[in-house]
Design a protein around this motif. Structure first.
Motif, PDB file in Angstrom:
ATOM      1  N   GLY A  25       5.331   2.439  -2.821  1.00 22.76           N
ATOM      2  CA  GLY A  25       4.608   1.225  -2.449  1.00 22.76           C
ATOM      3  C   GLY A  25       3.364   1.553  -1.647  1.00 22.76           C
ATOM      4  N   LEU A  26       3.109   0.721  -0.620  1.00 22.57           N
ATOM      5  CA  LEU A  26       1.955   0.957   0.237  1.00 22.57           C
ATOM      6  C   LEU A  26       2.001   2.312   0.925  1.00 22.57           C
ATOM      7  N   GLY A  27       3.221   2.826   1.129  1.00 18.13           N
ATOM      8  CA  GLY A  27       3.384   4.116   1.778  1.00 18.13           C
ATOM      9  C   GLY A  27       2.761   5.269   1.009  1.00 18.13           C
ATOM     10  N   ALA A  28       2.377   5.038  -0.243  1.00 16.97           N
ATOM     11  CA  ALA A  28       1.723   6.086  -1.025  1.00 16.97           C
ATOM     12  C   ALA A  28       0.439   6.567  -0.362  1.00 16.97           C
ATOM     13  N   VAL A  29      -0.239   5.682   0.378  1.00 16.29           N
ATOM     14  CA  VAL A  29      -1.506   6.089   1.017  1.00 16.29           C
ATOM     15  C   VAL A  29      -1.268   6.992   2.227  1.00 16.29           C
TER      16      VAL A  29
END
Length: 197
Positions: free
Chosen positions: A154-158
């Motif tokens: 999810g957003l944690g990919a960044v």
């Protein structure tokens, strides 16, 4: 026909099984997940997966196979579980920022008198994190039900600079190894059901 029970409430594991064409029903295991004193991270995740699988296998019919998994984030030989509150999550992200950690998943499959297990480790390197980025991420719903307080899918990919090893392992279920185990037990997948390559 062999049927599969997933001994996990994780929607991500269910989605990963769907991805490789595996049908299952969900029956989460209810076990004590407290680490034992002096227990190493690999021993801990392996024990958790095995205990979940065995607990759910009790009372199943003969043609049922149970799959359980446990995933943890490890840094400095410490196991980072799911955060209990914002302070806990912030502490986890602070430790992970700008460093490399390991994500370990143990997968255990039980069917009849047979039990097989595999442990997969992926190395994950985070970008440097500042307080503003951590605060922004913790303001979302994403970190709270995930080991290490992040989700790579999810957003944690960044937050992730690079990975070395299985991506699906970091999500929660290493697909190559899981697929091989399920084929050994005769569970149908999107690419057949008999005999591992």
């Amino acid at each position: 026909m062999t049927s599969l029970v997933l001994a996990s409430a994780s929607p991500r594991r269910r989605e990963l099984l769907d991805q490789i064409g595996v049908s299952c029903r969900v029956q989460p295991a209810d076990i004590d997940e407290t680490p034992r004193p002096g227990e190493s991270p690999p021993d801990y995740v392996s024990r958790m997966a095995r205990e979940k699988a065995v607990a759910v296998a009790v009372g199943q019919v003969d043609d049922t196979v149970v799959l359980a998994a446990d995933t943890t984030v490890v840094i400095d030989d410490d196991v980072l579980g799911k955060p209990v509150d914002r302070f806990d999550a912030l502490g986890m992200l602070a430790r992970l920022g700008g460093r490399t950690h390991e994500v370990m998943t143990a997968v255990c499959v039980v069917g009849g008198d047979s039990e097989r297990e595999v442990l997969v480790t992926t190395r994950v390197t985070f970008v440097s994190l500042d307080l503003a980025l951590c605060d922004a991420y913790l303001a979302t719903d994403e970190p709270w039900d995930k080991a290490g307080a992040y989700g790579i899918q999810g957003l944690g990919a960044v937050l992730v600079e690079s990975i070395e090893g299985s991506y699906s392992n970091v999500v929660g279920l290493p697909l190559v190894e899981t697929w091989r185990l399920l084929r050994e037990f005769g569970v149908a997948t999107g690419l057949g059901s008999e005999g591992a390559p």
